[in-house]
Design a protein around this motif. Structure first.
Motif, PDB file in Angstrom:
ATOM      1  N   TYR A  15      41.804  35.049  36.582  1.00  0.00           N
ATOM      2  CA  TYR A  15      41.256  35.572  35.216  1.00  0.00           C
ATOM      3  C   TYR A  15      40.011  36.539  35.768  1.00  0.00           C
ATOM      4  O   TYR A  15      39.176  36.304  36.535  1.00  0.00           O
ATOM      5  N   THR A  17      36.258  37.683  34.402  1.00  0.00           N
ATOM      6  CA  THR A  17      35.267  37.417  33.572  1.00  0.00           C
ATOM      7  C   THR A  17      34.827  38.512  32.557  1.00  0.00           C
ATOM      8  O   THR A  17      35.310  39.487  32.529  1.00  0.00           O
ATOM      9  N   LEU A  18      34.131  38.184  31.641  1.00  0.00           N
ATOM     10  CA  LEU A  18      33.800  38.948  30.517  1.00  0.00           C
ATOM     11  C   LEU A  18      33.014  40.171  31.019  1.00  0.00           C
ATOM     12  O   LEU A  18      33.122  41.248  30.727  1.00  0.00           O
ATOM     13  N   GLU A  19      32.142  39.974  32.306  1.00  0.00           N
ATOM     14  CA  GLU A  19      31.536  40.852  32.748  1.00  0.00           C
ATOM     15  C   GLU A  19      32.418  41.719  33.487  1.00  0.00           C
ATOM     16  O   GLU A  19      31.948  43.045  33.712  1.00  0.00           O
ATOM     17  N   GLU A  20      33.303  41.337  34.248  1.00  0.00           N
ATOM     18  CA  GLU A  20      34.054  42.078  34.925  1.00  0.00           C
ATOM     19  C   GLU A  20      34.953  43.081  33.881  1.00  0.00           C
ATOM     20  O   GLU A  20      35.284  44.139  34.172  1.00  0.00           O
ATOM     21  N   ARG A  21      35.343  42.581  32.806  1.00  0.00           N
ATOM     22  CA  ARG A  21      36.154  43.435  31.928  1.00  0.00           C
ATOM     23  C   ARG A  21      35.172  44.472  31.326  1.00  0.00           C
ATOM     24  O   ARG A  21      35.533  45.642  31.344  1.00  0.00           O
ATOM     25  N   THR A  55      43.408  33.230  28.374  1.00  0.00           N
ATOM     26  CA  THR A  55      42.320  32.821  29.228  1.00  0.00           C
ATOM     27  C   THR A  55      41.340  31.849  28.642  1.00  0.00           C
ATOM     28  O   THR A  55      40.461  31.132  29.492  1.00  0.00           O
ATOM     29  N   ILE A  57      38.817  32.801  27.478  1.00  0.00           N
ATOM     30  CA  ILE A  57      37.470  33.455  27.923  1.00  0.00           C
ATOM     31  C   ILE A  57      37.206  34.507  26.663  1.00  0.00           C
ATOM     32  O   ILE A  57      38.080  35.452  26.645  1.00  0.00           O
ATOM     33  N   GLU A  91      41.084  40.277  27.053  1.00  0.00           N
ATOM     34  CA  GLU A  91      41.886  39.931  28.250  1.00  0.00           C
ATOM     35  C   GLU A  91      42.947  40.981  28.348  1.00  0.00           C
ATOM     36  O   GLU A  91      43.673  41.010  29.286  1.00  0.00           O
ATOM     37  N   SER A 229      43.778  40.067  36.857  1.00  0.00           N
ATOM     38  CA  SER A 229      42.737  41.026  37.611  1.00  0.00           C
ATOM     39  C   SER A 229      43.452  42.018  38.130  1.00  0.00           C
ATOM     40  O   SER A 229      43.051  42.473  39.229  1.00  0.00           O
TER      41      SER A 229
END
Ligand SMILES: [Zn+2]
Length: 262
Positions: A15, A17-21, A55, A57, A91, A229
């Motif tokens: 998955y 993360t929010l920061e990565e998105r 997810t 998330i 996501e 990802s």
């Protein structure tokens, strides 16, 4: 700790993360390539996001709508679309294959085929029914990914003999084949269902809902599949034949590439 059901995915797929998105949609989503996909004829294309259905998330402020499919049909340009995506940090991002007129009436639909690895019977993990019994319906392994890729190549050939504009896309999990010939936009539901049956009879493990048009949303090329990802990547037939979803740099977002080199 809550005991999680075991979930298997090829190495490195996880998955986002929010920061990565946020990082991805701020600096990596290639809007020129997105525009190219629609050949500038963006017209009345509708987009959609799902924030955290699979997810779990999502941004706290969107808790109530985390599993909802949210349609984005009011935007002036792709820059505005990016802003809305950044607001939701989803996501998954999709577009609606149906095309609409000025009065929002459906006037046609792109034809598409969805091949997913979980539908492949794996020598190690078994059939989809076996995987469902273990609650691993969304899981897949590298072997299944390779098998589904071979199927995508064969389906590409099958479609190439019938249509002139076929495009392949790696979806993050499996593969999508899009048919963009003008006349397919006018196919009715019955014709789509018949074609789906033909394709299944020929041995392909497609998702009928997508081909019949019942499921009209499909992953937006160049967006991030936040379940694994990976960047949703259009591929030529030649690229598809030698594609390696686990290691190919073109489908790796920066946040994974950095780790690979450090
Ligand atoms: Zn397997």
């Amino acid at each position: 700790m809550v005991c999680m059901v075991q979930y298997y995915l090829p190495v490195g797929m996880r998955y986002a993360t929010l920061e990565e998105r946020k990082q991805f949609y701020t600096s990596e989503l290639n809007l020129e390539k997105v525009a190219q996909w629609f050949k500038g004829g963006l017209g009345k294309t509708k987009f959609a996001v799902i924030m955290g259905r699979h997810t779990k998330i999502f941004l706290e402020k969107y808790k109530e709508d985390a599993a909802t499919t949210i349609i984005i049909d009011e935007y002036k340009n792709l820059g505005e679309l990016r802003q809305q995506i950044l607001d939701f940090l989803p996501e998954a991002v999709y577009y609606d294959r149906s095309v609409y007129d000025e009065k929002d009436r459906k006037i046609g639909q792109e034809l598409a085929f969805d091949l997913d690895p979980e539908n492949i019977t794996c020598p190690i993990h078994g059939t989809l029914a076996d995987k469902m019994k273990r609650m691993q319906g969304l899981s897949f392994c590298e072997l299944e990914l390779e098998m589904v890729k071979q199927e995508a190549v064969s389906l590409y050939e099958f479609l190439e003999n019938r249509f002139s504009q076929v495009k392949a896309v790696y979806s993050g999990r499996g593969f999508h084949l899009h048919v963009l010939d003008l006349h397919v936009y006018q196919m009715n539901t019955q014709q789509r269902e018949e074609l789906a049956q033909q394709v299944k009879t020929a041995g392909f493990h497609i998702d009928e809902w997508v081909t019949s048009g019942e499921m009209r949303l499909i992953r937006l090329p160049w967006s991030l599949n936040g379940l694994v990802s990976r960047i949703v990547l259009p591929l030529t037939k030649k690229e598809l034949e030698s594609f390696d979803a686990v290691h190919d740099e073109r489908c790796l977002p920066k946040f994974l590439r950095k780790k690979a080199t450090s």
